[in-house]
Motif scaffolding. Structure first.
Motif, mmCIF file in Angstrom:
data_model
loop_
_atom_site.group_PDB
_atom_site.id
_atom_site.type_symbol
_atom_site.label_atom_id
_atom_site.label_comp_id
_atom_site.label_asym_id
_atom_site.label_seq_id
_atom_site.Cartn_x
_atom_site.Cartn_y
_atom_site.Cartn_z
ATOM 1 N N GLY A 43 19.141 -4.400 5.164
ATOM 2 C CA GLY A 43 19.526 -4.778 6.406
ATOM 3 C C GLY A 43 20.109 -4.258 7.017
ATOM 4 O O GLY A 43 21.470 -4.222 8.143
ATOM 5 N N ASP A 44 19.655 -2.536 7.112
ATOM 6 C CA ASP A 44 20.430 -1.999 7.501
ATOM 7 C C ASP A 44 19.441 -1.877 9.376
ATOM 8 O O ASP A 44 18.435 -2.286 9.329
ATOM 9 N N ASP A 45 20.181 -1.366 10.873
ATOM 10 C CA ASP A 45 20.299 -1.453 11.509
ATOM 11 C C ASP A 45 18.659 -0.815 12.433
ATOM 12 O O ASP A 45 19.497 0.691 11.641
ATOM 13 N N LEU A 46 17.689 -0.581 12.441
ATOM 14 C CA LEU A 46 16.840 0.004 13.310
ATOM 15 C C LEU A 46 16.399 0.355 14.703
ATOM 16 O O LEU A 46 16.069 1.683 14.746
ATOM 17 N N GLY A 47 17.069 -0.189 15.175
ATOM 18 C CA GLY A 47 16.833 -0.302 16.151
ATOM 19 C C GLY A 47 16.881 -1.988 17.081
ATOM 20 O O GLY A 47 16.311 -2.871 16.411
ATOM 21 N N GLU A 48 15.521 -1.774 17.827
ATOM 22 C CA GLU A 48 14.906 -2.518 19.194
ATOM 23 C C GLU A 48 13.250 -2.264 19.192
ATOM 24 O O GLU A 48 13.129 -1.557 19.402
ATOM 25 N N ILE A 49 12.691 -3.560 19.492
ATOM 26 C CA ILE A 49 11.446 -3.285 19.999
ATOM 27 C C ILE A 49 11.673 -3.089 22.025
ATOM 28 O O ILE A 49 12.678 -3.878 22.652
ATOM 29 N N LYS A 50 11.179 -2.085 22.059
ATOM 30 C CA LYS A 50 11.239 -1.854 23.771
ATOM 31 C C LYS A 50 10.181 -1.998 24.394
ATOM 32 O O LYS A 50 9.223 -2.430 25.071
ATOM 33 N N GLY A 51 8.671 -2.935 23.521
ATOM 34 C CA GLY A 51 7.150 -2.548 23.939
ATOM 35 C C GLY A 51 6.541 -3.137 23.093
ATOM 36 O O GLY A 51 6.528 -2.884 21.983
ATOM 37 N N ILE A 52 5.874 -3.754 22.805
ATOM 38 C CA ILE A 52 4.073 -3.972 22.304
ATOM 39 C C ILE A 52 2.838 -2.726 22.805
ATOM 40 O O ILE A 52 2.775 -3.043 24.291
ATOM 41 N N MET A 53 2.149 -2.114 22.613
ATOM 42 C CA MET A 53 0.956 -1.611 23.687
ATOM 43 C C MET A 53 -0.094 -2.548 22.294
ATOM 44 O O MET A 53 -0.557 -2.790 21.093
ATOM 45 N N LEU A 54 -1.059 -1.962 23.460
ATOM 46 C CA LEU A 54 -2.309 -3.152 23.459
ATOM 47 C C LEU A 54 -3.357 -1.669 23.256
ATOM 48 O O LEU A 54 -3.367 -1.377 23.865
ATOM 49 N N ASP A 55 -3.978 -1.846 22.692
ATOM 50 C CA ASP A 55 -5.300 -1.517 22.467
ATOM 51 C C ASP A 55 -6.822 -2.111 22.945
ATOM 52 O O ASP A 55 -7.084 -3.638 22.589
ATOM 53 N N VAL A 56 -6.372 -2.496 24.335
ATOM 54 C CA VAL A 56 -7.676 -3.060 25.045
ATOM 55 C C VAL A 56 -8.982 -3.604 24.875
ATOM 56 O O VAL A 56 -9.424 -4.735 25.261
ATOM 57 N N GLN A 57 -9.725 -2.152 24.579
ATOM 58 C CA GLN A 57 -11.136 -2.110 24.144
ATOM 59 C C GLN A 57 -11.537 -3.038 22.986
ATOM 60 O O GLN A 57 -12.136 -3.757 22.812
ATOM 61 N N ARG A 58 -10.017 -3.013 21.868
ATOM 62 C CA ARG A 58 -10.691 -3.304 20.560
ATOM 63 C C ARG A 58 -9.763 -5.408 20.762
ATOM 64 O O ARG A 58 -9.799 -5.861 19.802
ATOM 65 N N GLY A 59 -9.192 -5.508 22.063
ATOM 66 C CA GLY A 59 -8.396 -6.512 21.432
ATOM 67 C C GLY A 59 -7.541 -6.841 20.664
ATOM 68 O O GLY A 59 -7.541 -7.602 19.202
ATOM 69 N N ARG A 60 -7.093 -5.822 20.481
ATOM 70 C CA ARG A 60 -5.895 -6.214 19.021
ATOM 71 C C ARG A 60 -4.613 -4.973 19.247
ATOM 72 O O ARG A 60 -4.521 -4.855 20.679
ATOM 73 N N ILE A 61 -3.124 -5.064 18.910
ATOM 74 C CA ILE A 61 -3.109 -4.678 18.647
ATOM 75 C C ILE A 61 -2.227 -3.645 18.615
ATOM 76 O O ILE A 61 -2.469 -3.406 17.086
ATOM 77 N N ALA A 62 -1.916 -2.410 19.072
ATOM 78 C CA ALA A 62 -2.442 -1.110 18.269
ATOM 79 C C ALA A 62 -0.278 -0.162 17.622
ATOM 80 O O ALA A 62 -0.803 -0.612 16.702
ATOM 81 N N TYR A 63 0.471 -1.095 18.229
ATOM 82 C CA TYR A 63 1.497 -0.619 17.715
ATOM 83 C C TYR A 63 2.684 -1.042 18.651
ATOM 84 O O TYR A 63 2.038 -2.057 19.710
ATOM 85 N N ALA A 64 4.062 -1.412 17.662
ATOM 86 C CA ALA A 64 4.994 -1.834 18.893
ATOM 87 C C ALA A 64 5.978 -0.806 19.113
ATOM 88 O O ALA A 64 5.787 0.743 17.916
ATOM 89 N N VAL A 65 6.871 -0.702 19.886
ATOM 90 C CA VAL A 65 7.059 0.928 20.760
ATOM 91 C C VAL A 65 8.797 0.444 19.702
ATOM 92 O O VAL A 65 9.343 -0.704 20.573
ATOM 93 N N LEU A 66 9.535 1.155 19.252
ATOM 94 C CA LEU A 66 10.493 1.403 18.266
ATOM 95 C C LEU A 66 11.661 2.120 18.953
ATOM 96 O O LEU A 66 11.660 3.536 19.322
ATOM 97 N N SER A 67 12.756 1.431 19.339
ATOM 98 C CA SER A 67 14.053 2.601 20.093
ATOM 99 C C SER A 67 14.930 2.207 19.221
ATOM 100 O O SER A 67 15.660 1.415 18.861
ATOM 101 N N PHE A 68 15.461 4.045 18.461
ATOM 102 C CA PHE A 68 16.616 4.477 17.362
ATOM 103 C C PHE A 68 17.575 4.896 18.543
ATOM 104 O O PHE A 68 17.237 6.168 18.610
#
Length: 151
Positions: free
Chosen positions: A55-80
């Motif tokens: 339950g420790d706070d690790l930050g917040e999601i700042k964005g979602i990065m897409l792999d456009v060629q594969r049509g997949r989510i590559a990663y979430a950007v976490l700000s901490f």
């Protein structure tokens, strides 16, 4: 962990679909007001809190990065870290390493605060590229997540 699926679909694990696991009460899955949590606007996840299993706070999601060629989510950007947005470090978190908690409207990342602080990160002016498979593989390995491009 097995993902709950809409009726008529076979349940599959997050590893099988290469995505984030979803947990929460069944009411969150049977909503009439929208398609979530299986289909969501990426920007609706921005600003969501991220906590660890304790339950420790690790930050917040700042964005979602897409792999456009594969049509997949590559990663979430976490700000901490930092204070009032100044001095924050950004982290590329593999999508498969996150669990979406629909009841609490947050993500859970199974790492300690100390491990996150030691993780490879970047700043807002120097974004990494998942196209660099060596870097991408090392990030997935750090968070013990199967690379999404192998699914």
């Amino acid at each position: 962990m097995t993902i709950s699926q809409p009726s008529g679909q076979t349940a599959r694990t997050a590893a099988e679909v290469g995505g984030a696991r979803i947990v929460g009460s069944s009411e969150a899955f049977d909503r009439a007001d929208g398609p979530g949590p299986y289909l969501m606007l990426a920007d609706s996840l921005e600003g969501n809190d991220v906590v660890n299993a304790a339950g420790d706070d690790l930050g917040e999601i700042k964005g979602i990065m897409l792999d456009v060629q594969r049509g997949r989510i590559a990663y979430a950007v976490l700000s901490f870290g930092g204070f009032l947005g100044v001095g924050n470090k950004l982290f590329a978190i593999p999508w498969q390493a996150l669990v979406l908690d629909t009841d609490r409207k947050r993500f859970v990342l199974d790492v300690s605060e100390e491990r996150l602080k030691a993780a490879p990160g970047f700043d807002k002016d120097h974004w990494p590229s998942m196209a660099d498979l060596q870097w991408a593989s090392s990030v997935h390995s750090y968070y013990q997540a199967d690379p999404y491009w192998r699914h």
